[in-house]
Enzyme design. Structure first.
Site, PDB file in Angstrom:
ATOM      1  N   GLU A 171      -5.279   5.798  -7.026  1.00  0.00           N
ATOM      2  CA  GLU A 171      -3.948   5.189  -6.961  1.00  0.00           C
ATOM      3  C   GLU A 171      -2.852   6.244  -6.827  1.00  0.00           C
ATOM      4  O   GLU A 171      -1.749   6.076  -7.333  1.00  0.00           O
ATOM      5  CB  GLU A 171      -3.682   4.289  -8.181  1.00  0.00           C
ATOM      6  CG  GLU A 171      -4.783   3.323  -8.521  1.00  0.00           C
ATOM      7  CD  GLU A 171      -5.327   2.567  -7.320  1.00  0.00           C
ATOM      8  OE1 GLU A 171      -4.603   2.397  -6.320  1.00  0.00           O
ATOM      9  OE2 GLU A 171      -6.499   2.162  -7.363  1.00  0.00           O
ATOM     10  N   GLY A 172      -3.170   7.309  -6.119  1.00  0.00           N
ATOM     11  CA  GLY A 172      -2.234   8.412  -5.953  1.00  0.00           C
ATOM     12  C   GLY A 172      -2.485   9.450  -7.020  1.00  0.00           C
ATOM     13  O   GLY A 172      -2.302   9.191  -8.210  1.00  0.00           O
TER      14      GLY A 172
END
Length: 595
Positions: free
Chosen positions: A442-443
């Site tokens: 998610e980054g």
């Protein structure tokens, strides 16, 4: 065997005493009927599901993993499917969803509490419904009326699940490079072709259909991220009446063999002319997908809080039971062969680190969830705008600071167990392995740091950060006159001043050299994360001091934890300030061919 008990006392403390959630809900028309009794009953039942149904499957899932069959189908570990059926039957997927689509319409804060406990119990299992809720939020915000009619009630009920399909073999964070394509068909649908990797919950046997949200390019798309569109691609095509049609041309090519979260099916997904529908406007897919991505980032924060809490609980139980050597100040249990290891200072440091990171994360994350409820439901436009700014500012901190701390906390737990921590049956090494992914997906946490410093702080000349600073400043002014609060107020005020000064310094440097942002971003995010935690520990200490005459030992323990945080963890900020101020020169000076 590890154990897990839902931390109901601290959950109630944060919701009712720290955040006064009922008062906030009273100002939100959608939640004005939500009272303390309702909140507590739902939280208690959620805790029972997490501890009694999901938790016993955690080690089972880690040991068995998922299995891909020759036909491309995937079987989840023993008990996962049955647990999910109970989850659906209990109505848990619909908790905070829109009543128009069968949801219960309850606050996001309740959903956040639910997912903390689910992730303590079984992170890999919790990812299946967690991603589905993110898909619901994305389609609820950006779906067409037809898409909402086809998909939302099934996602809300849990009958169907969802995924997000972003990453490709050659690109992860840099989505502007993606190659998956989409072409319009004669009947208004789109044919999607490409390969996506690292797709959590991509194929499984828990639900009868899976709705994949897929980023792809249309033929006329501009280059880069401005040319990305979003498509809803179902595993089984859906007939106009909502019934399932034939199998779509989407399949699991393989399962990733992973370090942790073995119970979740992380898939290579192949789209071979799979039929889907456009979500939102053409070439605006990334902004639509950010609804799900931001939900996922907050969700990863809940994974980290959950892992920190369960690691702490098991570490404490072990430290009280394990006998090893004598206390340095003399035997504490002379009738036994040795003292329990909880008497040793460094064991206590590890336990208190875990505890402080858990309690700080809970206060912070629940506050953000409550602000999301306010942002979406408050009748005053200015209030909604202010809370939206706070959520925007703090989301990357929830993701990165909580996940960094969870990896520290689970490692400390393994260390408390010593050699037994390295052995699978005790459960601690699984928590370490499971926690490690949270810093990546998610980054990555570096991406979150760049987002915070580059976009959320410098991008608006510090406007959002100043809004948070005013919240801290108001608390300092209100409580600074209390002598018993000086040990908390003074370091909080000092740190707030140093964050402001450092931000201006980095901003000035960045005008001359953008690498200064990249060099400072990671220590800067941790610094601001500590500012948030210091603010909440000071607030919690105030409540504990106010209740110091109470016979409830909870307040005494809260005060001890706050003092430990300020004495032993907050000093990290001195090093972070020096590292962030050191600039990019020593990082960028060495030629690449010398590495």
């Amino acid at each position: 065997m590890p154990k897990y008990t839902p931390p109901l006392r601290d959950i109630h403390f944060v919701i009712h005493e720290l955040l006064s959630a009922e008062k906030i809900f009273a100002s939100l028309p959608a939640y004005k009927e939500v009272d303390k009794e309702t909140l507590n009953q739902i939280i208690e039942e959620a805790g029972k599901f997490a501890s009694e149904i999901a938790f016993p499957l955690n080690q089972v899932g880690d040991k068995e993993g998922c299995v891909r069959r020759d036909d491309g189908s995937v079987s989840t570990p023993a008990g996962f499917k049955e647990a999910y059926a109970q989850y659906v039957e209990g109505g848990w997927p619909s908790l905070s969803c829109d009543p128009e689509y069968g949801g219960q319409g309850l606050p996001q804060l309740l959903n956040t509490v639910l997912y903390e406990m689910l992730n303590s119990a079984n992170q890999a299992w919790a990812m299946y419904p967690g991603l589905s809720h993110g898909a619901y939020e994305c389609l609820h915000a950006h779906g067409t009326p037809e898409q909402k009619k086809l998909y939302l009630d099934k996602l809300v009920s849990g009958l169907w699940t969802g995924t997000m399909c972003l990453t490709e073999p050659h690109c992860g964070t840099d989505l502007g490079m993606l190659r998956t394509t989409a072409h319009a068909t004669s009947d208004g649908a789109y044919s999607v072709t490409g390969t996506k990797i690292f797709i959590s919950s991509g194929e499984h046997d828990l639900s009868e259909n899976i709705i994949h949200l897929v980023l792809a390019r249309l033929p006329d798309s501009p280059k880069g991220t401005k040319g990305i569109s979003l498509f809803a691609v179902p595993k089984f095509l859906v007939n106009p009446d909502g019934s399932l049609g034939e199998r779509n041309r989407v399949s699991c090519g393989s399962l990733e063999h992973k370090m942790g979260i073995h119970g979740n099916a992380t898939c290579v997904m192949n789209f071979d002319g799979a039929l889907g529908s456009l979500v939102g406007e053409p070439h605006k897919g990334l902004s639509a997908m950010f609804v799900m991505m931001n939900a996922a980032r907050l969700g990863v924060g809940m994974q980290s809080l959950g892992l920190t809490e369960v690691a702490y609980q098991n570490s404490v139980a072990y430290a009280k039971d394990r006998l090893q050597m004598r206390s340095l100040t003399g035997p504490k249990e002379p009738d036994k062969a040795a003292d329990p290891i909880i008497v040793h200072p460094d064991v206590r440091r590890m336990l208190l680190t875990q505890r402080a990171y858990s309690e700080g994360a809970r206060a912070f994350a629940y506050w953000v969830a409550l602000m999301i409820d306010t942002e979406l439901n408050h009748p005053d436009d200015d209030v909604r705008k202010d809370t939206a700014d706070m959520v925007t500012l703090l989301t990357p901190i929830v993701k990165a600071f909580l996940t960094d701390n969870a990896f520290t906390a689970t490692n400390e737990g393994l260390q408390v167990f010593g050699g037994h921590g390295y052995i699978a049956e005790w459960g601690m090494e699984q928590y370490v392995r499971d926690a490690r992914i949270t810093m990546i997906y998610e980054g990555t946490n570096t991406i979150q740091s760049l987002d915070l410093l580059g976009r959320k702080v410098l991008g608006d000349m510090g406007q959002k950060l100043r809004k948070f600073g005013k919240i801290v400043e108001a608390f300092i002014e209100d409580e600074g006159v209390r002598k018993d609060m000086q040990e908390f107020i003074d370091p909080l005020a000092d740190l707030a001043s140093k964050v402001e000064k450092l931000t201006k310094e980095i901003g000035m440097k960045a005008m001359m050299n953008h690498d200064e942002v990249g060099a400072a971003a990671v220590p800067y995010l941790r610094l601001v994360g500590h500012l948030v935690y210091a603010y909440f520990f000071a607030r919690m200490a105030k409540i504990a001091l106010t209740n110091k005459a109470s016979p409830d030992s909870f307040y005494q323990a809260k005060l001890f934890t706050a003092r430990f945080y300020f004495a032993k963890l907050l000093p990290e900020t001195a090093q972070l300030i020096r590292a962030a101020s050191a600039g990019s020169k020593t990082l960028m000076a060495m030629p690449a061919d010398l590495f």
